[in-house]
Motif scaffolding. Structure first.
Motif: not given
Lengths: 257, 415
Positions: A16, A18-20, A22, A14, A46
Motif C-alpha cells: 500500500d 509504504n516502503d518496507i 529500502k 512494500g 516482505t
C-alpha cells in the motif's frame, strides 16, 4: 555465465505504498547458503514475498534476476518455472486437494513429463523417509488441519520434489519443536549433499539463529528497518545468539550518527 | 398485466385422460391420480418453492400446457440387469407400471410409506402424471454388493419418474439414479421414496444432468426404522431451473443419516436445493455436507434444516454448507436452520459463502501452477468433501469431470 545466481539489486518494495524494503542488494550464488537474520518487522518476509511475486506487495524499484532471467515482471508461477522456490512461513491450506495431487501437479507444471509415475513415487517416498513422515501424509489435504511441524515438513517435501535452482526459506524454523527442526535440517542437508540438490542456492530467512545449528550458512546478513546493515560469515550468527539484535542496532546507530 | 397470485397454467383433466389411456392401469390407480391432480390444482404455490428473490426463473410462471404432453417413447428408463446372485437372493428391480401387479405385497408395504402427497403440490403433480419409474425391493437379510443403477432420460416432452426403494431388515444395497434430459425435454417432475426397515443400510446417489432448457422439481422422501442407516448423495449439476427437496425421517431409535448435496449453477442456471433431516426418536444421528458453486450468472439457493423432535434424546446432528462464488454475476443464498425440541442433544451447523482465497491461489502459483489451473484445482478441491461421500470411484470421477467442465468455463463469458 557470470550472471549465474540469484541477484537482488536496489530492491525497494512494500504494501500500500509504504516502503518496507529500502534498497536491498544481495547475491546468492549457486550452491551457497545465505542466512538473512533480523528482528520482527525488519522486512524479511516482505523480501521473500516480493521476490516470489505476492500480489499484495508492490515493487517500487530494483531488480531481481535468477541466472540472468528478470523475475519481477513475471507472474508467480513463471518465477517458479525460472527456478525459484519459496518456503512459506504460513503456508495456505487447500482443502480437498491431496498432498500427492498438489505436488504432482506442481512437478508436472515445472518439469513436464520428466519423471515416470513410478519414479515420482519412488522419489516422494524417499523424501518422506528423510522427513520422518509416512505415506498417509500424501493423501491428506494440503496443510488442512496440519500442525506447525507438519506444515514445515510439507514445505521441505515440496522443496525436494520440485527441484528449484534457488530456495528462499521464510522463517522455516518458527513454531517448530526440536524434532521437527531437526527433520527440516536433515532434509535441507540431504538435498544439498545430493547430486540434484548440490547447486541449489539458499536464502534462509530467520529471526533466531537456532536453525543455523542444523544448516550451516556460508554468509550471514543482518536486516533492520528494510536494509541489510551488516554482512559477514557464520560467526555473525553467534554474535546474535550471544547478544541479540540490540548490539548490532547500537553499532548501526553509532555509525550513522 | 396486473399482479395476481401465481398459478400454473395448462394442466387439464383432458391431458390426464390422455395419459391414462396410454399408460393403462399401472401401479397408481386412476382415482389416486385424479385426486392427486385435484390437489395439485388446489394447493397454493408456496413462496418458498418459487426460488430466490430476483430469480428470473419462477415455478409460478411454468406453463404446463406446453410441457404436459405425454409420450412414453419420449423418455427412457434403463435398468441394469440383476446379477444371478441378486436374483437368487430375491432382489426385485421392476418397472413401476408392473410392480404392483407382479410384487403386490412388497409394493404395498413400501408405497406411500415415506411420501405424503396430501399437502405437497409438486409431489401431487408427480403422482398424478407418473409415467416412468422403478420399484426396487431388497428382502430382509439380503446384502448386495453390486450397485443397482437406474437411468432416466427424458428425450422430449415431460418426464414424471417415481423411484420406490424398499430395503428389508438387516439388508444392504446401493442404488445409483441417473437423471438426464435433452434440450427438447422441458419438464421433469418426480418422486423418490426410500423405505428402510430395522437395521437396513441403503446408499442412494443421484446424478442429475438435465439440459439447461429443462425445469425439474424433484421430491425425495425417506423413512428409517430402528438402527437403519441411509446415505443420500445428490449431485444437481443440470437443468435450467432445478428444484430438489429431500426430507429424511429418522423415525426410530438409533437411525443414522448422511446427507450430501452438491450443485453448481453456471451460465444462467437456477438451482434450488432443500434438505431436511428429522430426528424423531432417541439416539438418531445425522450429518449433512453441502458444497455449491456459482459461475456466470448462476443462481443458487440452499435451505438446510435439522429438526430434532421432543422424543429425540441423545440426537447428534451436524450440518456444514459452503458455497463458492466464481464470478461476480453468480449468487448463492444459504440458509441453514436448526429446530430443536429435545434436551440433551448435540447439534452443529455452519455455513460460508465466498470466493477463492488469494492466499491459496498465490501458494499454488508459487509452486509453478498457472493461475487458471490453480483456480480449477482449488475449486475442485472445494467440492471434494462432498464428492468423497458419493459411492463408487467411477461415479466420483464422473462428478469430478462434470464439475471440472463447469469450472473450466470460468471467465469464458458464459451466461
Amino acid at each position: 555465465m557470470s550472471e549465474r545466481g540469484l541477484h537482488i539489486a536496489g530492491l525497494r518494495s512494500g504494501v500500500d505504498g509504504n516502503d518496507i524494503l529500502k534498497g536491498i542488494d544481495l547475491d546468492v550464488a549457486p550452491g551457497s547458503v545465505h542466512a538473512l537474520m533480523g528482528p520482527n518487522g525488519s522486512g524479511k518476509s516482505t523480501l521473500a514475498f516480493s521476490i516470489a511475486g505476492h500480489p499484495s506487495y508492490s515493487v517500487a524499484s530494483g531488480t531481481v534476476t535468477l541466472d540472468g532471467e528478470e523475475l519481477l515482471s513475471l507472474a508467480p508461477d513463471k518465477r517458479a518455472k525460472a527456478g525459484l522456490f519459496l518456503s512459506f512461513q504460513y503456508p495456505a491450506a487447500i482443502p480437498g486437494v491431496s498432498v500427492a495431487n498438489f505436488i504432482r501437479t506442481a512437478r508436472q507444471a515445472l518439469h513436464p513429463d520428466d519423471l515416470t509415475p513410478s519414479k515420482f513415487r519412488a522419489l516422494i517416498f524417499e523424501q518422506l523417509d528423510v522427513l520422518d513422515m509416512d505415506a498417509a501424509f500424501l493423501s491428506r489435504y494440503v496443510n488442512d488441519g496440519f500442525s506447525g511441524g507438519e506444515k514445515k515438513r510439507l514445505e521441505m517435501l515440496q522443496l525436494a520434489m520440485l527441484a528449484p535452482k534457488y530456495a528462499v526459506l521464510d522463517e522455516t524454523d518458527s513454531g517448530l519443536d526440536v524434532d521437527a527442526l531437526r527433520a527440516v535440517g536433515q532434509s535441507v542437508n540431504a538435498l544439498r549433499q545430493s547430486e540434484k540438490g548440490k547447486d541449489i542456492g539458499f536464502l534462509i530467512i530467520t529471526h533466531y539463529p537456532r536453525i543455523l545449528q542444523h544448516i550451516t550458512a556460508d554468509h550471514v546478513h543482518i536486516m533492520m528497518d528494510g536494509r541489510i546493515v551488516k554482512s559477514g560469515g557464520p560467526e555473525l550468527a553467534n554474535v546474535i545468539e550471544r547478544d541479540g539484535y540490540d548490539r548490532i542496532r547500537e553499532e548501526v546507530a553509532a555509525s550513522v550518527g | 398485466m396486473s399482479a395476481r397470485p401465481a398459478t400454473i397454467h395448462g394442466v387439464t383433466k383432458i391431458s390426464l385422460d390422455g395419459l391414462l389411456e396410454r399408460l393403462g392401469p399401472g401401479s397408481i390407480d386412476e382415482k389416486a391420480r385424479r385426486d392427486a391432480l385435484a390437489r395439485f390444482e388446489e394447493l397454493p404455490l408456496r413462496q418458498s418453492i418459487r426460488g430466490g428473490r430476483n430469480w428470473k426463473r419462477d415455478l409460478g410462471k411454468l406453463d404446463l400446457s406446453t410441457v404436459a404432453t405425454f409420450d412414453q417413447a419420449a423418455a427412457e428408463l434403463d435398468l441394469e440387469a440383476l446379477s444371478p446372485a441378486a436374483r437368487r437372493a430375491g432382489v426385485t428391480i421392476e418397472r413401476f407400471s408392473l410392480a404392483r401387479e407382479h410384487h403386490r405385497a412388497a409394493f404395498e408395504r413400501a408405497f406411500g410409506r415415506a411420501v405424503d402427497t396430501r399437502d405437497d403440490k409438486f409431489a401431487s403433480l408427480a403422482l398424478a402424471f407418473q409415467n416412468h419409474g422403478v420399484f426396487i425391493d431388497v428382502p430382509a437379510g439380503v446384502s448386495i454388493e453390486e450397485p443397482l443403477v437406474v437411468g432416466y432420460e427424458a428425450r422430449a416432452a415431460a418426464l414424471f419418474p417415481y423411484t420406490l426403494i424398499s430395503v428389508g431388515a438387516d439388508a444392504r444395497a446401493t442404488v445409483i439414479e441417473r437423471l438426464a434430459a435433452t434440450g427438447a425435454a422441458p419438464f421433469v417432475c418426480g418422486i423418490a421414496e426410500l423405505v428402510l426397515a430395522e437395521r437396513a443400510t441403503l446408499t442412494y446417489a443421484v446424478d442429475q444432468r438435465a439440459a439447461q432448457a429443462t425445469t425439474l422439481v424433484m421430491t425425495r422422501r425417506a423413512t428409517l426404522a430402528e438402527g437403519a442407516h441411509l446415505d443420500v448423495a445428490a449431485a444437481e449439476l443440470g437443468g435450467g431451473h432445478s428444484v430438489s427437496r429431500l426430507r429424511i425421517i429418522g423415525a426410530a431409535a438409533g437411525a443414522s443419516i448422511n446427507v450430501t448435496a452438491l450443485f453448481f449453477s453456471d451460465g444462467d442456471q437456477h438451482v434450488d436445493v432443500e434438505t431436511e433431516s428429522v430426528h424423531a426418536a432417541p439416539n438418531t444421528t445425522s450429518t449433512t455436507v453441502v458444497r455449491s458453486a456459482g459461475n456466470g450468472h448462476g443462481q443458487g439457493r440452499y435451505f438446510g434444516n435439522i429438526k430434532i423432535l421432543a422424543d429425540a434424546h441423545g440426537a447428534d446432528a451436524s450440518l456444514r454448507d459452503d458455497a463458492l462464488l466464481l464470478s461476480a454475476g453468480a449468487h448463492i443464498d444459504s440458509v441453514p436452520a436448526l429446530e430443536i425440541a429435545a434436551n440433551d442433544v448435540k447439534a452443529f451447523h455452519g455455513a460460508t459463502v465466498g470466493a477463492i482465497s488469494e492466499e491459496e491461489l498465490f501458494y499454488a502459483e508459487s509452486r509453478g501452477i498457472p493461475r487458471a489451473d490453480a483456480e480449477r484445482m482449488i475449486a475442485l478441491g472445494f467440492f471434494e468433501p462432498a464428492v468423497s461421500r458419493f459411492p463408487l470411484e467411477s461415479l466420483r470421477d464422473e462428478i469430478r469431470a462434470a464439475l471440472e467442465r463447469k469450472i473450466v468455463s470460468v471467465g469464458q463469458g458464459n451466461g
